[in-house]
Write a protein that holds these residues in place. Structure first.
Motif, PDB file in Angstrom:
ATOM      1  N   ASP A  41     102.803  60.691  38.991  1.00  0.00           N
ATOM      2  CA  ASP A  41     102.924  59.328  38.473  1.00  0.00           C
ATOM      3  C   ASP A  41     101.971  59.058  37.323  1.00  0.00           C
ATOM      4  N   GLY A  42     100.985  59.926  37.157  1.00  0.00           N
ATOM      5  CA  GLY A  42     100.014  59.739  36.097  1.00  0.00           C
ATOM      6  C   GLY A  42      99.101  60.937  35.987  1.00  0.00           C
ATOM      7  N   TYR A  43      98.201  60.846  35.032  1.00  0.00           N
ATOM      8  CA  TYR A  43      97.316  61.962  34.727  1.00  0.00           C
ATOM      9  C   TYR A  43      96.000  61.411  34.195  1.00  0.00           C
ATOM     10  N   LEU A  44      94.900  61.982  34.654  1.00  0.00           N
ATOM     11  CA  LEU A  44      93.576  61.654  34.124  1.00  0.00           C
ATOM     12  C   LEU A  44      92.819  62.946  33.850  1.00  0.00           C
ATOM     13  N   PRO A  45      92.162  63.025  32.696  1.00  0.00           N
ATOM     14  CA  PRO A  45      91.362  64.220  32.412  1.00  0.00           C
ATOM     15  C   PRO A  45      90.052  64.198  33.198  1.00  0.00           C
ATOM     16  N   LYS A  46      89.532  65.395  33.454  1.00  0.00           N
ATOM     17  CA  LYS A  46      88.209  65.529  34.072  1.00  0.00           C
ATOM     18  C   LYS A  46      87.266  66.045  33.004  1.00  0.00           C
ATOM     19  N   PRO A  47      86.008  65.667  33.021  1.00  0.00           N
ATOM     20  CA  PRO A  47      85.420  64.770  34.004  1.00  0.00           C
ATOM     21  C   PRO A  47      85.992  63.355  33.892  1.00  0.00           C
ATOM     22  N   ILE A  48      86.024  62.685  35.029  1.00  0.00           N
ATOM     23  CA  ILE A  48      86.579  61.331  35.106  1.00  0.00           C
ATOM     24  C   ILE A  48      85.756  60.376  34.245  1.00  0.00           C
ATOM     25  N   ASP A  49      86.458  59.573  33.470  1.00  0.00           N
ATOM     26  CA  ASP A  49      85.817  58.531  32.676  1.00  0.00           C
ATOM     27  C   ASP A  49      85.660  57.304  33.586  1.00  0.00           C
ATOM     28  N   PRO A  50      84.416  56.932  33.947  1.00  0.00           N
ATOM     29  CA  PRO A  50      84.210  55.808  34.864  1.00  0.00           C
ATOM     30  C   PRO A  50      84.874  54.510  34.397  1.00  0.00           C
ATOM     31  N   GLY A  51      84.950  54.293  33.096  1.00  0.00           N
ATOM     32  CA  GLY A  51      85.562  53.074  32.583  1.00  0.00           C
ATOM     33  C   GLY A  51      87.074  53.084  32.622  1.00  0.00           C
ATOM     34  N   GLN A  52      87.657  54.247  32.831  1.00  0.00           N
ATOM     35  CA  GLN A  52      89.109  54.382  32.808  1.00  0.00           C
ATOM     36  C   GLN A  52      89.717  54.472  34.205  1.00  0.00           C
ATOM     37  N   LEU A  53      88.991  55.020  35.162  1.00  0.00           N
ATOM     38  CA  LEU A  53      89.548  55.328  36.485  1.00  0.00           C
ATOM     39  C   LEU A  53      90.129  54.108  37.189  1.00  0.00           C
ATOM     40  N   VAL A  54      89.321  53.097  37.437  1.00  0.00           N
ATOM     41  CA  VAL A  54      89.777  51.946  38.224  1.00  0.00           C
ATOM     42  C   VAL A  54      90.884  51.168  37.503  1.00  0.00           C
ATOM     43  N   PRO A  55      90.754  50.857  36.201  1.00  0.00           N
ATOM     44  CA  PRO A  55      91.863  50.145  35.537  1.00  0.00           C
ATOM     45  C   PRO A  55      93.182  50.930  35.586  1.00  0.00           C
ATOM     46  N   TYR A  56      93.090  52.250  35.462  1.00  0.00           N
ATOM     47  CA  TYR A  56      94.298  53.082  35.492  1.00  0.00           C
ATOM     48  C   TYR A  56      94.960  53.005  36.869  1.00  0.00           C
ATOM     49  N   ILE A  57      94.158  53.114  37.921  1.00  0.00           N
ATOM     50  CA  ILE A  57      94.677  53.035  39.286  1.00  0.00           C
ATOM     51  C   ILE A  57      95.246  51.647  39.567  1.00  0.00           C
ATOM     52  N   GLU A  58      94.541  50.605  39.147  1.00  0.00           N
ATOM     53  CA  GLU A  58      95.031  49.240  39.371  1.00  0.00           C
ATOM     54  C   GLU A  58      96.357  49.020  38.638  1.00  0.00           C
ATOM     55  N   GLN A  59      96.492  49.593  37.452  1.00  0.00           N
ATOM     56  CA  GLN A  59      97.755  49.483  36.706  1.00  0.00           C
ATOM     57  C   GLN A  59      98.898  50.123  37.495  1.00  0.00           C
ATOM     58  N   LEU A  60      98.642  51.298  38.057  1.00  0.00           N
ATOM     59  CA  LEU A  60      99.682  51.978  38.826  1.00  0.00           C
ATOM     60  C   LEU A  60     100.022  51.243  40.122  1.00  0.00           C
ATOM     61  N   LEU A  61      99.010  50.697  40.774  1.00  0.00           N
ATOM     62  CA  LEU A  61      99.240  50.043  42.065  1.00  0.00           C
ATOM     63  C   LEU A  61      99.778  48.621  41.944  1.00  0.00           C
TER      64      LEU A  61
END
Length: 129
Positions: free
Chosen positions: A104-124
């Motif tokens: 459903d999506g993709y995030l590069p590692k290392p995880i960008d702390p500023g991107q993780l939660v907004p990305y997950i909230e967008q999907l959910l």
């Protein structure tokens, strides 16, 4: 964060620092966390639990993320589980391959702390369509 009970997120990651970062960020934002450090552990956990979303490391020691995703999608109870691929050293063609595989999506590692939660909230909670 959305309404109702806290959303449950499964983090599947074999690197302790990456796991800690993801878990800490998600817990700080009100999510409940399930943790697995291998594909087999994640699949076993998914037979008992029903998270809302999974963050899946593509480079696990026992199975790659594609194999784990296939096992998840075979499980009728988990068909609607949203799965985000986590990949280090990703190339532009990797993102297309990941989406074509059914993630459903993709995030590069290392995880960008500023991107993780907004990305997950967008999907959910928010629809991109």
């Amino acid at each position: 964060m959305g309404q109702g009970a806290a959303k449950v997120i499964l983090v599947v990651e074999d690197q302790p620092l990456h796991m800690k970062l993801a878990v800490d960020l998600l817990q700080l934002n009100g999510f409940q966390i399930l943790q697995a450090t291998s594909g087999k552990e994640a699949i076993a956990l998914l037979k008992k639990e029903k998270p809302d979303l999974a963050l899946l490391d593509m480079g696990l020691p026992d199975q790659d993320g594609y194999e784990v995703l296939k096992a998840i999608k075979k499980n009728q109870k988990q068909k609607k589980l949203k799965v985000i691929a986590l990949m280090a050293f990703a190339q532009p063609e990797d993102e297309e391959k990941i989406r074509n595989a059914g993630f459903d999506g993709y995030l590069p590692k290392p995880i960008d702390p500023g991107q993780l939660v907004p990305y997950i909230e967008q999907l959910l909670y928010g629809s991109k369509t």
